[in-house]
Design a protein around this motif. Structure first.
Motif, short mmCIF file in Angstrom:
data_model
loop_
_atom_site.label_atom_id
_atom_site.label_comp_id
_atom_site.label_asym_id
_atom_site.label_seq_id
_atom_site.Cartn_x
_atom_site.Cartn_y
_atom_site.Cartn_z
N ALA A 409 11.67 7.58 -1.96
CA ALA A 409 11.31 7.28 -0.69
C ALA A 409 10.28 8.19 -0.22
O ALA A 409 9.61 7.38 0.65
CB ALA A 409 12.78 7.39 -0.01
N GLN A 410 10.17 9.21 -0.60
CA GLN A 410 9.11 10.06 -0.09
C GLN A 410 7.81 9.62 -0.41
O GLN A 410 6.80 9.46 0.27
CB GLN A 410 9.28 11.57 -0.52
CG GLN A 410 8.04 12.51 -0.28
CD GLN A 410 8.53 13.88 -0.85
OE1 GLN A 410 9.47 14.25 -1.35
NE2 GLN A 410 7.29 14.74 -0.75
N ASP A 411 7.73 9.08 -1.73
CA ASP A 411 6.29 8.37 -2.34
C ASP A 411 5.78 7.07 -1.48
O ASP A 411 4.76 7.06 -1.05
CB ASP A 411 6.50 8.09 -3.68
CG ASP A 411 6.59 9.60 -4.59
OD1 ASP A 411 6.23 10.52 -4.32
OD2 ASP A 411 6.99 9.17 -5.57
N ARG A 412 7.12 6.43 -0.91
CA ARG A 412 6.77 5.32 -0.32
C ARG A 412 6.30 5.41 1.05
O ARG A 412 5.62 4.96 1.83
CB ARG A 412 8.01 4.35 -0.31
CG ARG A 412 8.49 3.78 -1.76
CD ARG A 412 7.22 3.08 -2.20
NE ARG A 412 7.70 2.54 -3.66
CZ ARG A 412 8.00 1.40 -4.06
NH1 ARG A 412 7.73 0.37 -2.99
NH2 ARG A 412 8.37 0.86 -5.25
N VAL A 413 6.92 6.50 1.54
CA VAL A 413 6.22 6.95 2.93
C VAL A 413 4.88 7.24 3.08
O VAL A 413 4.14 6.93 3.66
CB VAL A 413 7.16 8.26 3.37
CG1 VAL A 413 6.49 8.71 4.82
CG2 VAL A 413 8.48 8.02 3.88
N TYR A 414 4.49 8.28 1.86
CA TYR A 414 3.07 8.59 1.89
C TYR A 414 2.26 7.37 1.62
O TYR A 414 1.16 7.36 2.18
CB TYR A 414 2.85 9.48 0.63
CG TYR A 414 3.58 10.92 0.69
CD1 TYR A 414 3.69 11.51 1.98
CD2 TYR A 414 3.84 11.56 -0.43
CE1 TYR A 414 4.43 12.56 2.19
CE2 TYR A 414 4.27 12.97 -0.09
CZ TYR A 414 4.58 13.41 1.26
OH TYR A 414 5.35 14.59 1.14
N LYS A 415 2.62 6.39 1.00
CA LYS A 415 1.78 5.18 0.68
C LYS A 415 1.87 4.43 1.83
O LYS A 415 0.88 3.72 2.34
CB LYS A 415 2.55 4.53 -0.46
CG LYS A 415 1.91 3.38 -0.89
CD LYS A 415 2.54 2.50 -2.12
CE LYS A 415 1.86 1.05 -2.42
NZ LYS A 415 2.61 0.42 -3.63
N ALA A 416 2.98 4.25 2.65
CA ALA A 416 2.79 3.49 4.05
C ALA A 416 1.89 4.16 5.02
O ALA A 416 1.01 3.32 5.46
CB ALA A 416 4.22 3.26 4.55
#
Length: 596
Positions: A409-416
């Motif tokens: 989820a953390q990786d997806r936050v950074y991507k978003a």
């Protein structure tokens, strides 16, 4: 004692000389400052000395007058009050830049607040000096908050220019400091209800900055829906006491009122009704309204627990609305995301992207509270996944599963959001100081403490080097002290928390030698038993007590702040905030008579 009593006698005479008016009806009462208290007495109509009004007395009767929060630097409120003309207040921006629109908005707010000093139904005399407000913004192109290092300091000087003009100068390193300086300036204007004059403190010198960079209110808009108007009103009140973060807990298991354009069915099936949705236009309005008042809006998407409504047909949750709910979560309806579903992370990225589109933030809250092992353990496919990864079906194994979710989820936050930004999580079993560094990098995460202020986790996390936000429920949960809504008796965190306990809740005392790792604090209003109708009374004036604690971190206790708190409550009411009354008005008019 702050100043010698003879000073107040001189002040009284100087004020009288400035405010003298002939052929007026003699007032019944007058006030005089004695030992830091405004003492009420009958006015002698035969006296040659004009009566001093209550608010004029309060302005000079203690070190900080009626200012809230108390300034932290050099504070000299002078010794004069000058009559001013409400129609002749001009604001001049001395250096132009990208923040000009925000500066003009702050100027309009200042004029509005100055007019609110006049009680309803009264009309101030138009005689009096003009006020020229000069704002010097050293960096006028700064328009955004950064998480912990935005400079909110300011200096304020008020002095006579000519016989007919007052010069007020606010100097700061960016718009946010300027805005705070104007807020303070508005508090230095009071109404003399004996002479019907608007008065401003003169010969003022204030240097001020906050003790903590993060000073917030959390509003949960998922358990119950709050109107847009009530949210904007809350932001206005926050600005009045220099709070700077509106933490928007916008979704939960009970409802999903956030408009997701990438996953619209979450909103369609998750909102209480089509009229109880926060559209992107609504959110942009809140964000724009807040930043002009010196407030960042911090979005939270709470996961992997606290999800439910809206997710029913996605096959991405576990134990949604499972019964008996007491076996799987702390309140109905239960629901947690299923971390082993690859499709889940595409959903999360879309939600984060929708949030990134409307929340221009440099900090994000990922929730992470009250994750239930029992909920996940109801799923045989989750059990199989854990066994394949050689994770036992025990506390340690479920922490590994949670960490698996959190990392992805953390990786997806950074991507978003298109960048690596600081993340906040609630204290939980994952953040236990014994093993937190195994799961969460202290350079990536700020931990928000919701357990008690004496919880050993506080010191343990600080010793590990983590930065904290204090929201300890024993002082900062404003939903406490009401009837239970699941079961009987009172709700779980009773009793009710008075403003005095909020004021005494010192992060510096709790953190001791690690206090510089505390970035601030936040009052939380969880909304199982609150909505737009009750909002003001739940928050105010208690949130003002938090505001002074976090701005000034005063060494003195609430007793020294009580008289200013009463005035602050009156000021909020004049703004249209339905703040709860904390004492009879008699106490406001008779300083020092209501507390031993």
């Amino acid at each position: 004692m702050w100043r010698h009593n003879s000073f107040y006698y001189v002040l009284h005479l100087l004020l009288a000389l400035q405010c003298v008016n002939t052929a007026e009806e003699s007032p019944a009462w007058q006030w005089a400052c004695d030992d830091g208290k405004c003492i009420k007495s009958k006015h002698n109509p035969q006296s040659s000395e004009p009566a001093l009004s209550l608010e004029a007395c309060k302005m000079f009767c203690n070190e900080y007058g009626v200012l809230w929060p108390a300034p932290t630097g050099v504070t000299d409120l002078g010794r004069f009050l000058s009559k001013i003309n409400i129609n002749n207040i001009e604001l001049q921006i001395m250096k132009r830049g990208k923040s000009d629109d925000m500066m003009r908005s702050a100027g309009r707010r200042f004029r509005y607040l100055a007019k609110l000093a006049v009680p309803y139904g009264r009309s101030p005399k138009h005689a009096g000096k003009s006020v020229d407000v000069y704002v010097h913004n050293r960096n006028p192109d700064v328009t955004e908050f950064t998480p912990t290092d935005t400079d909110e300091s300011y200096s304020l000087r008020i002095s006579p220019d000519t016989n007919q003009r007052i010069n007020a100068t606010v100097i700061a390193n960016n718009f946010f400091g300027i805005r705070h300086g104007l807020e303070t300036l508005s508090q230095l204007i009071v109404f003399d209800d004996i002479k019907d004059h608007l008065l401003i403190a003169r010969d003022v010198s204030i240097d001020d900055k906050p003790a903590y960079p993060y000073r917030g209110i959390l509003l949960d808009t998922a358990r119950n829906y709050y109107s847009l108007e009530s949210i904007l009103s809350t932001i206005d009140a926050m600005a009045a006491v220099k709070l700077n973060t509106f933490h928007w807990h916008i979704t939960d298991s009970q409802s999903f009122p956030f408009q997701s354009t990438k996953r619209p069915h979450l909103t369609k099936y998750g909102a209480y009704s089509p009229s109880k949705v926060y559209t992107k236009e609504n959110i942009r309005e809140v964000v724009n309204y807040a930043i002009k008042r010196g407030i960042r809006v911090l979005p939270e998407f709470d996961a992997p627990a606290h999800v439910g409504e809206g997710w029913q047909d996605t096959d991405l949750t576990v134990c949604f609305n499972a019964q008996p709910w007491q076996s799987f979560c702390v309140e109905p309806p239960c629901g947690q995301l299923n971390p082993i579903k690859d499709e889940l992370y595409d959903y999360l990225e879309d939600i984060y992207s929708d949030m990134a589109e409307v929340f221009p933030t440099d900090i994000f809250h990922m929730g992470g509270d009250e994750v239930s092992e029992k909920c996940w353990n109801t799923s045989t496919e989750i059990q199989q996944f854990m066994k394949q990864n050689r994770w036992d079906l025990d506390n340690a194994g479920f922490l590994d599963l949670w960490n698996y979710f959190q990392t992805k989820a953390q990786d997806r936050v950074y991507k978003a959001f298109g960048k690596k930004l600081p993340l906040i999580m609630w204290t939980s079993t994952l953040t236990n100081y014994v093993h937190v560094d195994k799961y969460l990098n202290k350079d990536d995460y700020i931990i928000q403490v919701w357990t008690t202020g004496s919880d050993p986790q506080v010191k343990g996390l600080l010793q590990k080097g983590y930065k904290l936000i204090m929201s300890n429920y024993d002082a900062l949960y404003f939903d406490c002290g009401f009837g239970a809504w699941v079961g009987s008796g009172n709700n779980w965190c009773s009793p009710y928390i008075g403003w005095q306990k909020v004021y005494e809740n010192s992060p510096k005392v709790m953190a001791q030698e690690y206090y510089e790792q505390i970035i601030g604090g936040e009052a939380a209003l969880w909304s199982e038993q609150s909505d737009s109708v009750t909002l003001d009374g739940r928050l105010w004036p208690r949130a003002a007590a938090l505001a002074e604690r976090l701005w000034a971190e005063p060494a003195s206790g609430w007793q020294d702040a009580e008289r200013r708190m009463l005035h602050t409550r009156e000021r909020l009411v004049r703004m249209g905030i339905k703040a709860e009354s904390i004492e009879p008005e008699w106490c406001y008019q008779n300083d020092g008579n209501c507390y031993a």
